[in-house]
Design a protein around this motif. Structure first.
Motif, mmCIF file in Angstrom:
data_model
loop_
_atom_site.group_PDB
_atom_site.id
_atom_site.type_symbol
_atom_site.label_atom_id
_atom_site.label_comp_id
_atom_site.label_asym_id
_atom_site.label_seq_id
_atom_site.Cartn_x
_atom_site.Cartn_y
_atom_site.Cartn_z
ATOM 1 N N ALA A 37 128.659 59.124 83.216
ATOM 2 C CA ALA A 37 129.931 58.412 83.265
ATOM 3 C C ALA A 37 129.712 56.908 83.102
ATOM 4 C CB ALA A 37 130.653 58.711 84.578
ATOM 5 N N GLU A 38 128.659 56.371 83.702
ATOM 6 C CA GLU A 38 128.356 54.946 83.553
ATOM 7 C C GLU A 38 127.953 54.615 82.125
ATOM 8 O OE1 GLU A 38 125.445 54.441 86.632
ATOM 9 O OE2 GLU A 38 126.953 53.809 88.100
ATOM 10 N N VAL A 39 127.242 55.517 81.469
ATOM 11 C CA VAL A 39 126.865 55.308 80.069
ATOM 12 C C VAL A 39 128.118 55.293 79.188
ATOM 13 C CG1 VAL A 39 125.699 56.382 78.093
ATOM 14 C CG2 VAL A 39 124.518 56.181 80.277
ATOM 15 N N ASP A 40 129.064 56.199 79.444
ATOM 16 C CA ASP A 40 130.316 56.201 78.678
ATOM 17 C C ASP A 40 131.075 54.890 78.857
ATOM 18 O OD1 ASP A 40 129.830 58.719 77.696
ATOM 19 O OD2 ASP A 40 131.130 59.747 79.151
ATOM 20 N N LEU A 41 131.139 54.377 80.073
ATOM 21 C CA LEU A 41 131.805 53.105 80.324
ATOM 22 C C LEU A 41 131.084 51.972 79.603
ATOM 23 C CD1 LEU A 41 133.884 51.303 81.697
ATOM 24 C CD2 LEU A 41 132.431 51.306 83.738
ATOM 25 N N LEU A 42 129.782 51.970 79.670
ATOM 26 C CA LEU A 42 129.006 50.935 78.991
ATOM 27 C C LEU A 42 129.210 50.997 77.480
ATOM 28 C CD1 LEU A 42 127.022 48.645 79.501
ATOM 29 C CD2 LEU A 42 125.176 50.292 79.318
ATOM 30 N N ASP A 43 129.234 52.191 76.913
ATOM 31 C CA ASP A 43 129.496 52.346 75.480
ATOM 32 C C ASP A 43 130.855 51.772 75.101
ATOM 33 O OD1 ASP A 43 127.075 53.549 74.956
ATOM 34 O OD2 ASP A 43 127.877 55.593 74.978
ATOM 35 N N ALA A 44 131.870 52.043 75.919
ATOM 36 C CA ALA A 44 133.214 51.541 75.633
ATOM 37 C C ALA A 44 133.250 50.017 75.718
ATOM 38 C CB ALA A 44 134.218 52.153 76.609
ATOM 39 N N GLU A 45 132.533 49.449 76.674
ATOM 40 C CA GLU A 45 132.515 47.992 76.819
ATOM 41 C C GLU A 45 131.715 47.327 75.699
ATOM 42 O OE1 GLU A 45 133.030 47.695 81.656
ATOM 43 O OE2 GLU A 45 131.019 47.714 80.814
ATOM 44 N N ILE A 46 130.626 47.934 75.296
ATOM 45 C CA ILE A 46 129.807 47.383 74.215
ATOM 46 C C ILE A 46 130.586 47.384 72.902
ATOM 47 C CG2 ILE A 46 127.787 47.855 72.761
ATOM 48 C CD1 ILE A 46 126.317 48.688 75.325
ATOM 49 N N ALA A 47 131.411 48.389 72.698
ATOM 50 C CA ALA A 47 132.152 48.507 71.446
ATOM 51 C C ALA A 47 133.080 47.328 71.198
ATOM 52 C CB ALA A 47 132.944 49.814 71.431
ATOM 53 N N VAL A 48 133.495 46.636 72.248
ATOM 54 C CA VAL A 48 134.452 45.539 72.073
ATOM 55 C C VAL A 48 133.832 44.171 72.343
ATOM 56 C CG1 VAL A 48 136.424 47.002 72.588
ATOM 57 C CG2 VAL A 48 135.319 45.756 74.435
ATOM 58 N N LEU A 49 132.521 44.091 72.394
ATOM 59 C CA LEU A 49 131.881 42.808 72.669
ATOM 60 C C LEU A 49 132.134 41.772 71.572
ATOM 61 C CD1 LEU A 49 128.403 43.688 74.195
ATOM 62 C CD2 LEU A 49 130.344 42.624 75.315
ATOM 63 N N ASP A 50 132.145 42.193 70.334
ATOM 64 C CA ASP A 50 132.234 41.238 69.235
ATOM 65 C C ASP A 50 133.619 41.176 68.589
ATOM 66 O OD1 ASP A 50 132.132 43.742 68.165
ATOM 67 O OD2 ASP A 50 130.727 43.239 66.558
ATOM 68 N N ARG A 51 134.603 41.763 69.233
ATOM 69 C CA ARG A 51 135.966 41.711 68.695
ATOM 70 C C ARG A 51 136.962 41.841 69.835
ATOM 71 N NH1 ARG A 51 137.663 47.151 68.563
ATOM 72 N NH2 ARG A 51 135.927 48.596 68.603
ATOM 73 N N ALA A 52 138.191 41.504 69.523
ATOM 74 C CA ALA A 52 139.244 41.651 70.521
ATOM 75 C C ALA A 52 139.554 43.130 70.692
ATOM 76 C CB ALA A 52 140.492 40.898 70.076
ATOM 77 N N PRO A 53 139.645 43.616 71.917
ATOM 78 C CA PRO A 53 139.908 45.046 72.112
ATOM 79 C C PRO A 53 141.327 45.415 71.696
ATOM 80 C CG PRO A 53 139.668 43.913 74.231
ATOM 81 C CD PRO A 53 139.400 42.921 73.160
ATOM 82 N N SER A 54 141.433 46.534 71.008
ATOM 83 C CA SER A 54 142.741 47.067 70.637
ATOM 84 C C SER A 54 143.307 47.838 71.831
ATOM 85 C CB SER A 54 142.612 47.988 69.426
ATOM 86 O OG SER A 54 141.898 49.160 69.786
ATOM 87 N N GLU A 55 144.515 48.323 71.685
ATOM 88 C CA GLU A 55 145.125 49.120 72.746
ATOM 89 C C GLU A 55 144.303 50.384 73.000
ATOM 90 O OE1 GLU A 55 147.364 50.241 75.821
ATOM 91 O OE2 GLU A 55 147.521 48.332 74.778
ATOM 92 N N LEU A 56 143.807 51.005 71.944
ATOM 93 C CA LEU A 56 142.975 52.210 72.101
ATOM 94 C C LEU A 56 141.657 51.889 72.811
ATOM 95 C CD1 LEU A 56 143.520 54.059 68.715
ATOM 96 C CD2 LEU A 56 144.441 54.638 70.958
ATOM 97 N N ASP A 57 141.080 50.732 72.491
ATOM 98 C CA ASP A 57 139.855 50.317 73.181
ATOM 99 C C ASP A 57 140.117 50.135 74.674
ATOM 100 O OD1 ASP A 57 138.282 50.243 70.847
ATOM 101 O OD2 ASP A 57 138.924 48.189 70.415
ATOM 102 N N GLY A 58 141.235 49.501 74.991
ATOM 103 C CA GLY A 58 141.595 49.309 76.393
ATOM 104 C C GLY A 58 141.777 50.624 77.117
ATOM 105 N N GLN A 59 142.421 51.578 76.456
ATOM 106 C CA GLN A 59 142.608 52.903 77.057
ATOM 107 C C GLN A 59 141.265 53.591 77.279
ATOM 108 O OE1 GLN A 59 145.235 55.134 74.536
ATOM 109 N NE2 GLN A 59 147.014 53.854 75.009
#
Length: 90
Positions: A37-59
Protein backbone atom coordinates in the motif's frame (compact mmCIF):
# COMPACT_ATOMS: atom_id res chain seq x y z
CA UNK A 1 50.57 -2.31 -21.41
CA UNK A 2 50.46 -2.93 -17.69
CA UNK A 3 47.64 -5.04 -16.24
CA UNK A 4 45.92 -4.04 -13.04
CA UNK A 5 44.90 -6.78 -10.62
CA UNK A 6 42.66 -6.52 -7.58
CA UNK A 7 44.28 -7.30 -4.27
CA UNK A 8 41.05 -8.49 -2.64
CA UNK A 9 38.78 -11.38 -3.48
CA UNK A 10 36.60 -10.63 -6.48
CA UNK A 11 33.48 -11.58 -4.59
CA UNK A 12 32.99 -10.72 -0.95
CA UNK A 13 32.15 -13.91 0.91
CA UNK A 14 28.71 -14.02 2.55
CA UNK A 15 29.32 -14.50 6.26
CA UNK A 16 27.07 -16.86 8.17
CA UNK A 17 24.34 -15.33 10.26
CA UNK A 18 23.42 -12.46 7.92
CA UNK A 19 20.36 -14.13 6.49
CA UNK A 20 17.02 -13.15 8.05
CA UNK A 21 15.66 -15.45 10.69
CA UNK A 22 12.31 -17.19 10.36
CA UNK A 23 10.78 -14.66 12.76
CA UNK A 24 12.05 -11.76 10.64
CA UNK A 25 10.70 -13.32 7.46
CA UNK A 26 7.35 -13.88 9.17
CA UNK A 27 7.26 -10.23 10.27
CA UNK A 28 7.99 -9.08 6.72
CA UNK A 29 5.25 -11.35 5.38
CA UNK A 30 2.82 -9.99 8.00
CA UNK A 31 3.64 -6.38 7.02
CA UNK A 32 3.55 -7.03 3.25
CA UNK A 33 0.04 -5.54 2.72
CA UNK A 34 1.23 -2.28 4.31
CA UNK A 35 4.43 -2.30 2.28
CA UNK A 36 2.47 -2.74 -0.95
CA UNK A 37 0.00 0.00 0.00
CA UNK A 38 2.88 2.39 0.76
CA UNK A 39 4.48 1.56 -2.60
CA UNK A 40 1.19 2.35 -4.37
CA UNK A 41 1.00 5.71 -2.59
CA UNK A 42 4.61 6.47 -3.45
CA UNK A 43 3.99 5.58 -7.11
CA UNK A 44 1.01 7.95 -7.22
CA UNK A 45 3.03 10.76 -5.64
CA UNK A 46 6.03 10.22 -7.92
CA UNK A 47 3.79 10.38 -10.99
CA UNK A 48 2.96 14.02 -10.29
CA UNK A 49 6.37 15.30 -9.21
CA UNK A 50 7.16 17.02 -12.50
CA UNK A 51 3.69 18.27 -13.42
CA UNK A 52 0.57 19.70 -11.90
CA UNK A 53 -1.70 16.88 -10.71
CA UNK A 54 -4.92 16.40 -12.62
CA UNK A 55 -8.20 15.52 -10.94
CA UNK A 56 -7.55 11.83 -11.67
CA UNK A 57 -4.08 12.09 -10.14
CA UNK A 58 -5.59 13.63 -7.02
CA UNK A 59 -8.14 10.83 -6.79
CA UNK A 60 -5.41 8.22 -7.23
CA UNK A 61 -3.31 9.78 -4.44
CA UNK A 62 -6.30 10.08 -2.08
CA UNK A 63 -7.36 6.48 -2.80
CA UNK A 64 -3.82 5.19 -2.20
CA UNK A 65 -3.52 7.20 1.03
CA UNK A 66 -6.87 5.88 2.32
CA UNK A 67 -5.87 2.32 1.45
CA UNK A 68 -2.52 2.69 3.20
CA UNK A 69 -4.17 4.13 6.33
CA UNK A 70 -6.79 1.36 6.36
CA UNK A 71 -4.13 -1.35 6.09
CA UNK A 72 -2.08 0.32 8.84
CA UNK A 73 -5.18 0.47 11.06
CA UNK A 74 -5.96 -3.19 10.43
CA UNK A 75 -2.41 -4.32 11.21
CA UNK A 76 -2.37 -2.22 14.39
CA UNK A 77 -5.67 -3.74 15.50
CA UNK A 78 -4.39 -7.24 14.75
CA UNK A 79 -1.22 -6.59 16.75
CA UNK A 80 -3.24 -5.20 19.66
CA UNK A 81 -5.52 -8.25 19.61
CA UNK A 82 -2.53 -10.61 19.67
CA UNK A 83 -0.96 -8.72 22.58
CA UNK A 84 -4.31 -8.74 24.39
CA UNK A 85 -4.72 -12.49 23.89
CA UNK A 86 -1.21 -13.30 25.04
CA UNK A 87 -1.46 -11.12 28.14
CA UNK A 88 1.15 -8.59 27.10
CA UNK A 89 1.48 -5.22 28.77
CA UNK A 90 -0.92 -2.63 27.48
Amino acid sequence: MKSIAALQNLVTPWPDGLEPSDAELEAIEWEMPLILAEVDLLDAEIAVLDRAPSELDGQRIRRARRRMLAVRRDLTNQAAAVVGLTGGAA
